[in-house]
Design an enzyme around this catalytic site. Structure first.
Site, short mmCIF file in Angstrom:
data_model
loop_
_atom_site.label_atom_id
_atom_site.label_comp_id
_atom_site.label_asym_id
_atom_site.label_seq_id
_atom_site.Cartn_x
_atom_site.Cartn_y
_atom_site.Cartn_z
N HIS A 1 -35.56 22.56 -3.14
CA HIS A 1 -36.75 22.89 -3.95
C HIS A 1 -37.80 23.57 -3.08
CE1 HIS A 1 -35.11 20.07 -6.96
NE2 HIS A 1 -35.87 20.73 -7.82
N LYS B 1 -43.03 20.73 -3.55
CA LYS B 1 -42.53 19.57 -4.31
C LYS B 1 -42.84 18.28 -3.56
CE LYS B 1 -38.55 17.81 -6.88
NZ LYS B 1 -39.31 17.56 -8.11
P1 NAD Z 1 -48.03 21.10 -9.49
O1 NAD Z 1 -48.42 20.35 -8.26
O2 NAD Z 1 -48.08 22.59 -9.47
O3 NAD Z 1 -48.91 20.61 -10.74
C1 NAD Z 1 -49.29 19.28 -10.95
C2 NAD Z 1 -50.60 19.30 -11.69
O4 NAD Z 1 -50.98 17.94 -11.96
C3 NAD Z 1 -51.73 19.93 -10.85
O5 NAD Z 1 -52.47 20.84 -11.63
C4 NAD Z 1 -52.56 18.73 -10.42
O6 NAD Z 1 -53.95 19.03 -10.27
C5 NAD Z 1 -52.32 17.77 -11.58
N1 NAD Z 1 -52.54 16.39 -11.15
C6 NAD Z 1 -51.98 15.75 -10.10
N2 NAD Z 1 -52.47 14.51 -9.98
C7 NAD Z 1 -53.37 14.37 -10.98
C8 NAD Z 1 -54.21 13.30 -11.38
N3 NAD Z 1 -54.22 12.12 -10.72
N4 NAD Z 1 -55.01 13.48 -12.46
C9 NAD Z 1 -55.00 14.67 -13.12
N5 NAD Z 1 -54.22 15.71 -12.79
C10 NAD Z 1 -53.42 15.56 -11.72
O7 NAD Z 1 -46.57 20.60 -9.84
P2 NAD Z 1 -45.50 21.30 -10.81
O8 NAD Z 1 -44.56 22.09 -9.98
O9 NAD Z 1 -46.21 21.94 -11.95
O10 NAD Z 1 -44.70 20.02 -11.31
C11 NAD Z 1 -45.35 19.02 -12.06
C12 NAD Z 1 -44.42 17.83 -12.24
O11 NAD Z 1 -43.30 18.22 -13.02
C13 NAD Z 1 -43.83 17.32 -10.91
O12 NAD Z 1 -43.67 15.92 -11.01
C14 NAD Z 1 -42.49 18.02 -10.85
O13 NAD Z 1 -41.55 17.37 -10.02
C15 NAD Z 1 -42.10 17.97 -12.31
N6 NAD Z 1 -41.13 18.95 -12.78
C16 NAD Z 1 -40.27 18.52 -13.73
C17 NAD Z 1 -39.37 19.41 -14.28
C18 NAD Z 1 -38.48 18.92 -15.38
O14 NAD Z 1 -37.67 19.71 -15.92
N7 NAD Z 1 -38.58 17.65 -15.78
C19 NAD Z 1 -39.32 20.74 -13.85
C20 NAD Z 1 -40.23 21.15 -12.88
C21 NAD Z 1 -41.13 20.24 -12.35
#
Ligand code: NAD
Length: 216
Positions: A127, A131
């Site tokens: 990844h 991540k």
């Molecule tokens: P990212 O870090 O770009 O985005 C996360 C967002 O959440 C950020 O905007 C951050 O400010 C916000 N955030 C974090 N902690 C917070 C809190 N305590 N209160 C409010 N907001 C908060 O990450 P991403 O790449 O967009 O991924 C997000 C999540 O989705 C991760 O857990 C990732 O592993 C997961 N993901 C899942 C899939 C799936 O298919 N299920 C696919 C991609 C990513």
């Protein structure tokens, strides 16, 4: 649909916002570290943030009493248990991977495992550098379908949206089964399908497999 998005400013948040906007869906609520945006009560909540935001997710589900689609990875056992609890009252779609290809990979992995004897099995996931959780939720899903103690190796490089490979090695040959997400849009498309599914479902705990209803 009128939807709410937790983790709005993240990579997935942006991808979901762009796709949903293209398809004519309206963001009426969002929450991120920068704060809350509220226009009106959403018909559905989507969460792609981090486990640290989980209590807020539960708080908003409780407040709006609408279905939840949650893709945040790295949730602990207790958080998964809470999702099962709230699913007694609302539909919850939870998956560590919203791509259809991973559903196929899960099935191919199970099939290979059932056919091969005296085999070494290893999982490799790659990844992007940002991540936070390791190993990935998808690697854990692969380990779960194998239902045995399999080693997972994790690599964090560049901007890779997500690669997963399962190796099956006997003394004479090696089979590798791989999936590569080419962009985050594929996950956002799965999220949209899941949101459409959740809105018309009765209360319950659903996975992405229930959304696609693959029969093998
Ligand atoms: P990212 O870090 O770009 O985005 C996360 C967002 O959440 C950020 O905007 C951050 O400010 C916000 N955030 C974090 N902690 C917070 C809190 N305590 N209160 C409010 N907001 C908060 O990450 P991403 O790449 O967009 O991924 C997000 C999540 O989705 C991760 O857990 C990732 O592993 C997961 N993901 C899942 C899939 C799936 O298919 N299920 C696919 C991609 C990513």
């Amino acid at each position: 649909m009128k939807y709410g998005l937790i983790g709005r400013n993240g990579r997935m948040g942006n991808e979901i916002y762009n796709l949903f906007s293209e398809k004519g869906h309206q963001l009426v609520f969002s929450y991120d570290k920068s704060g809350e945006f509220f226009e009106e009560k959403p018909e559905i909540l989507i969460d792609f943030s981090l486990p640290e935001a989980f209590n807020k997710v539960i708080e908003y589900v409780d407040k709006f009493k609408v279905p939840l689609v949650i893709g945040t990875t790295g949730l602990d056992e207790n958080q998964i248990k809470q999702l099962h609890e709230i699913s007694q009252n609302i539909p919850v779609v939870q998956s560590y991977n919203f791509s259809i290809g991973i559903q196929v990979l899960l099935r191919l992995t199970k099939l290979a495992d059932s056919l091969l004897k005296d085999v070494d099995i290893e999982i490799l996931e790659t990844h992007h550098r940002f991540k936070k959780d390791k190993p990935s939720g998808t690697a854990k899903m692969l380990k779960d379908v194998l239902n045995k103690d399999v080693n997972i190796s994790s690599i964090r490089v560049g901007n890779v949206p997500g690669d997963h490979t399962v190796y099956f090695g006997t003394l004479g040959e090696v089979i590798t089964i791989s999936h590569r997400a080419l962009s985050r849009r594929t996950f956002a498309e799965g999220v949209l399908k899941s949101a459409e599914f959740a809105i018309k479902s009765i209360a319950g705990f659903y996975t992405f497999n229930d959304v696609f209803n693959l029969t093998i």
